[in-house]
Design a protein around this motif. Structure first.
Motif, PDB file in Angstrom:
ATOM      1  N   PRO A 102       0.401  -1.200   0.001  1.00 21.97           N
ATOM      2  CA  PRO A 102       0.413   0.099  -0.056  1.00 21.97           C
ATOM      3  C   PRO A 102       0.913   0.808  -0.121  1.00 21.97           C
ATOM      4  O   PRO A 102       1.986   1.564   0.642  1.00 21.97           O
ATOM      5  N   MET A 103       0.734   2.325  -0.139  1.00 23.78           N
ATOM      6  CA  MET A 103       0.604   3.458  -0.553  1.00 23.78           C
ATOM      7  C   MET A 103       0.832   3.966   0.497  1.00 23.78           C
ATOM      8  O   MET A 103      -0.404   3.465   1.425  1.00 23.78           O
ATOM      9  N   ARG A 104       1.950   4.461   1.275  1.00 23.41           N
ATOM     10  CA  ARG A 104       1.544   5.423   2.289  1.00 23.41           C
ATOM     11  C   ARG A 104       2.080   6.886   2.452  1.00 23.41           C
ATOM     12  O   ARG A 104       2.447   7.329   1.809  1.00 23.41           O
ATOM     13  N   PRO A 105       1.892   7.873   3.492  1.00 24.61           N
ATOM     14  CA  PRO A 105       1.523   9.337   3.440  1.00 24.61           C
ATOM     15  C   PRO A 105       3.495   9.716   3.316  1.00 24.61           C
ATOM     16  O   PRO A 105       3.671   9.890   2.843  1.00 24.61           O
ATOM     17  N   ASP A 106       4.114   8.541   3.699  1.00 25.29           N
ATOM     18  CA  ASP A 106       5.354   8.768   4.090  1.00 25.29           C
ATOM     19  C   ASP A 106       6.322   7.524   2.741  1.00 25.29           C
ATOM     20  O   ASP A 106       8.091   7.370   3.058  1.00 25.29           O
ATOM     21  N   SER A 107       5.780   7.379   1.823  1.00 24.57           N
ATOM     22  CA  SER A 107       6.161   6.474   0.590  1.00 24.57           C
ATOM     23  C   SER A 107       7.445   7.500  -0.329  1.00 24.57           C
ATOM     24  O   SER A 107       7.280   9.059   0.162  1.00 24.57           O
ATOM     25  N   ILE A 108       8.210   6.571  -0.083  1.00 29.91           N
ATOM     26  CA  ILE A 108       9.608   7.719  -1.000  1.00 29.91           C
ATOM     27  C   ILE A 108       9.631   7.630  -2.119  1.00 29.91           C
ATOM     28  O   ILE A 108       9.523   5.751  -3.057  1.00 29.91           O
ATOM     29  N   PHE A 109       9.423   8.146  -2.666  1.00 32.21           N
ATOM     30  CA  PHE A 109       9.459   8.335  -4.323  1.00 32.21           C
ATOM     31  C   PHE A 109      10.874   8.794  -5.079  1.00 32.21           C
ATOM     32  O   PHE A 109      11.430   9.701  -4.313  1.00 32.21           O
ATOM     33  N   ASP A 110      11.172   7.664  -6.991  1.00 30.95           N
ATOM     34  CA  ASP A 110      11.702   8.786  -7.559  1.00 30.95           C
ATOM     35  C   ASP A 110      11.538   9.818  -7.917  1.00 30.95           C
ATOM     36  O   ASP A 110      10.090  10.296  -8.914  1.00 30.95           O
ATOM     37  N   LEU A 111      11.972  11.323  -7.167  1.00 34.60           N
ATOM     38  CA  LEU A 111      11.617  12.020  -7.563  1.00 34.60           C
ATOM     39  C   LEU A 111      11.948  12.682  -9.538  1.00 34.60           C
ATOM     40  O   LEU A 111      11.789  14.348  -9.884  1.00 34.60           O
ATOM     41  N   ASP A 145      14.191  12.278   4.494  1.00 33.15           N
ATOM     42  CA  ASP A 145      13.898  11.596   3.893  1.00 33.15           C
ATOM     43  C   ASP A 145      13.648  12.010   2.513  1.00 33.15           C
ATOM     44  O   ASP A 145      13.277  11.353   1.131  1.00 33.15           O
ATOM     45  N   THR A 146      15.328  12.079   2.016  1.00 34.34           N
ATOM     46  CA  THR A 146      15.329  12.515   1.004  1.00 34.34           C
ATOM     47  C   THR A 146      16.732  12.267   0.330  1.00 34.34           C
ATOM     48  O   THR A 146      18.305  12.150   1.453  1.00 34.34           O
ATOM     49  N   TRP A 191      20.463   3.849   2.352  1.00 39.63           N
ATOM     50  CA  TRP A 191      19.745   5.110   3.761  1.00 39.63           C
ATOM     51  C   TRP A 191      18.376   4.658   4.096  1.00 39.63           C
ATOM     52  O   TRP A 191      18.312   5.244   4.699  1.00 39.63           O
ATOM     53  N   VAL A 192      17.832   4.268   3.218  1.00 44.06           N
ATOM     54  CA  VAL A 192      16.493   3.578   3.173  1.00 44.06           C
ATOM     55  C   VAL A 192      16.297   2.423   4.041  1.00 44.06           C
ATOM     56  O   VAL A 192      16.823   1.477   3.353  1.00 44.06           O
ATOM     57  N   ALA A 193      16.269   2.824   5.186  1.00 47.24           N
ATOM     58  CA  ALA A 193      16.291   1.018   6.468  1.00 47.24           C
ATOM     59  C   ALA A 193      14.682   0.250   5.621  1.00 47.24           C
ATOM     60  O   ALA A 193      14.747  -0.787   5.830  1.00 47.24           O
ATOM     61  N   ASP A 194      13.270   0.980   6.206  1.00 45.96           N
ATOM     62  CA  ASP A 194      12.157   0.189   6.067  1.00 45.96           C
ATOM     63  C   ASP A 194      12.028   0.235   4.158  1.00 45.96           C
ATOM     64  O   ASP A 194      11.001   0.836   3.806  1.00 45.96           O
ATOM     65  N   LYS A 195      12.450  -0.797   3.288  1.00 43.13           N
ATOM     66  CA  LYS A 195      11.944  -0.926   1.695  1.00 43.13           C
ATOM     67  C   LYS A 195      11.235  -0.924   1.575  1.00 43.13           C
ATOM     68  O   LYS A 195      10.546  -0.937   0.524  1.00 43.13           O
ATOM     69  N   GLN A 196       9.919  -0.911   2.414  1.00 45.41           N
ATOM     70  CA  GLN A 196       8.142  -1.359   1.828  1.00 45.41           C
ATOM     71  C   GLN A 196       7.821   0.292   1.903  1.00 45.41           C
ATOM     72  O   GLN A 196       6.695   0.440   0.900  1.00 45.41           O
ATOM     73  N   ALA A 222      18.680  14.274 -12.055  1.00 39.31           N
ATOM     74  CA  ALA A 222      17.620  13.166 -12.261  1.00 39.31           C
ATOM     75  C   ALA A 222      18.440  12.059 -10.765  1.00 39.31           C
ATOM     76  O   ALA A 222      20.022  13.126 -10.958  1.00 39.31           O
ATOM     77  N   GLY A 223      17.724  11.574 -10.186  1.00 32.59           N
ATOM     78  CA  GLY A 223      18.555  10.257  -9.230  1.00 32.59           C
ATOM     79  C   GLY A 223      17.707  11.290  -7.576  1.00 32.59           C
ATOM     80  O   GLY A 223      18.250   9.621  -6.661  1.00 32.59           O
ATOM     81  N   LEU A 224      17.187  11.749  -7.181  1.00 29.92           N
ATOM     82  CA  LEU A 224      16.513  11.804  -5.954  1.00 29.92           C
ATOM     83  C   LEU A 224      15.992  11.508  -5.990  1.00 29.92           C
ATOM     84  O   LEU A 224      14.520  11.791  -6.805  1.00 29.92           O
ATOM     85  N   PHE A 225      15.195  10.757  -4.458  1.00 30.58           N
ATOM     86  CA  PHE A 225      13.971  10.780  -4.226  1.00 30.58           C
ATOM     87  C   PHE A 225      13.677  10.940  -3.012  1.00 30.58           C
ATOM     88  O   PHE A 225      15.004  11.629  -2.293  1.00 30.58           O
TER      89      PHE A 225
END
Length: 399
Positions: free
Chosen positions: A91-100, A226-227, A234-239, A272-275
């Motif tokens: 599921p998508m979460r408010p704190d999900s990390i996107f390829d910007l 979170d950027t 660096w993202v601990a929770d890969k979900q 490009a490349g930032l998340f």
């Protein structure tokens, strides 16, 4: 679901009128929620596929978060693409990390503008003054400002395929020729190459790799944890990681940059490349809205920022095959007054940027509003939908 600032009230206390108003969701919350949910399925304007697997929208008005909504899935397909069973979707979460994606260009532009503030860069100086390795016919006339305003006459992309190592790839980027017949300073042509070379400029003048220069000069001062580039490190929770393509030659992309040139350059580049999360992107919007300061920290002078938010392309022609009716209106690193993604929020002073993966940032000074819309419309296939449709729908719901 949308959230609004709320006030916890004990049994012995009554809410004040101001507290009652703050707790109520804004009138646009339901409209935005409906717009977000709509594109989880095929629509009349996109009848064959859903617009995206999932999305996060965040609105900040007068410094307060008035809406932060997540819909759909961060992961819905595996490589193929093949739709995952419901139990295996994320599921998508408010704190999900996107390829910007190209929102990265805004961050690179801010680093360049900081160098202007410090007297290390002259916007009207040719890039070759600082990067003599930026070679090629006609390129001696390309200034820093032209690169930020996309009037450099450089093409959209660089050719780095088949080159043996990163040194050779970056040499190829810096040697990218102008488009045929292109004259620097005359015509708007969107160019990722322009921001790639500005990323190299940042590295040379700061003495740091672009990811570290970004960390030290923007992310850490702003508290943006979170950027960053290369999120698998660096993202601990890969979900939390949002998937993009599921049918590329690289298989399912999740936590790996979608942009192929950036990937070949090692995942760190100026274009490009930032998340990141919607919350972190909104902080960049607030920094720009509030004159270069955030939480009492000044990161950019008001004077340089004002120059960056001025239309430097007045009267110039725009060439954009994907959007033939667009204008050239642009500041230094930011789009201005573009209804093709801003919808009815477009105005001469409204600014922002978009990203290929389905991301966007919009700032409306007149409304004191920052709008972040992050979708994974490139999951599982970027050709399935037009992200501008989703952006306009959300922005119109706010307008």
């Amino acid at each position: 679901m949308p959230v609004a600032p709320s006030t916890t009230v004990g049994s012995a206390a009554r809410p004040t009128p101001a507290q009652t108003r703050a707790a109520a969701p804004p009138a646009y919350a339901a409209r935005v929620q409906n717009a977000l949910t709509k594109y989880l399925k095929p629509t009349p304007d996109n009848p064959r596929h859903p617009g995206y697997a999932g999305a996060v929208a965040l609105v900040v008005a007068d410094g307060q978060t008035t809406l932060h909504a997540a819909v759909g899935h961060a992961l819905r397909y595996k490589a193929g693409p093949v739709e995952l069973a419901a139990a295996k979707r994320v599921p998508m979460r408010p704190d999900s990390i996107f390829d910007l994606a190209s929102l990265t260009k805004v961050y690179t532009a801010l680093l360049v503008l900081q160098l202007v503030d410090r007297g290390k860069v002259d916007l009207d100086a040719p890039l070759q003054r600082y990067l003599p390795e930026f070679t090629g016919a006609g390129k001696g006339k390309i200034t820093i400002a032209m690169l930020l305003a996309h009037t450099s006459a450089l093409p959209v992309g660089a050719k780095v395929t088949g080159l043996a190592d990163n040194t050779a790839r970056w040499q190829a980027v810096l040697a990218t020729p102008l488009v045929k017949g292109g004259v620097p300073g005359t015509t708007f042509r969107y160019s990722s190459v322009g921001l790639m070379v500005l990323g190299r400029l940042v590295e040379k003048l700061t003495g740091k790799s672009l990811d570290k220069a970004l960390r030290d000069n923007l992310l850490t001062p702003l508290g943006l944890k979170d950027t960053g580039f290369q999120p698998m490190k660096w993202v601990a929770d890969k979900q939390r990681l949002v998937a993009t393509d599921a049918r590329s030659s690289r298989g399912l992309l999740r936590g790996t940059v979608h942009d192929d040139v950036c990937n070949r350059l090692g995942g760190v580049a100026g274009h490009a490349g930032l998340f990141g999360t919607a919350k972190d992107v909104a902080v960049i919007g607030r920094l720009l809205l509030d004159g270069g300061a955030y939480n009492g920290k000044r990161l950019l002078s008001a004077e340089v920022l004002q120059a960056a938010l001025t239309n430097v392309n007045k009267g110039k022609k725009a060439i954009d095959a994907d959007r033939p009716n667009r204008t050239a209106d642009h500041g230094l690193g930011l789009e201005l007054n573009q209804s093709w993604f801003m919808g009815r929020l477009a105005a001469p002073a409204t600014f922002g940027h978009t990203g290929f993966t389905g991301t966007s940032l919009l700032v409306s000074p007149a409304r004191r509003m920052v709008v972040v819309l992050l979708t994974n419309r490139a999951h599982p296939n970027w050709s399935w939908s037009d992200p501008d449709t989703h952006r306009v729908a959300v922005h119109n719901a706010l307008a």
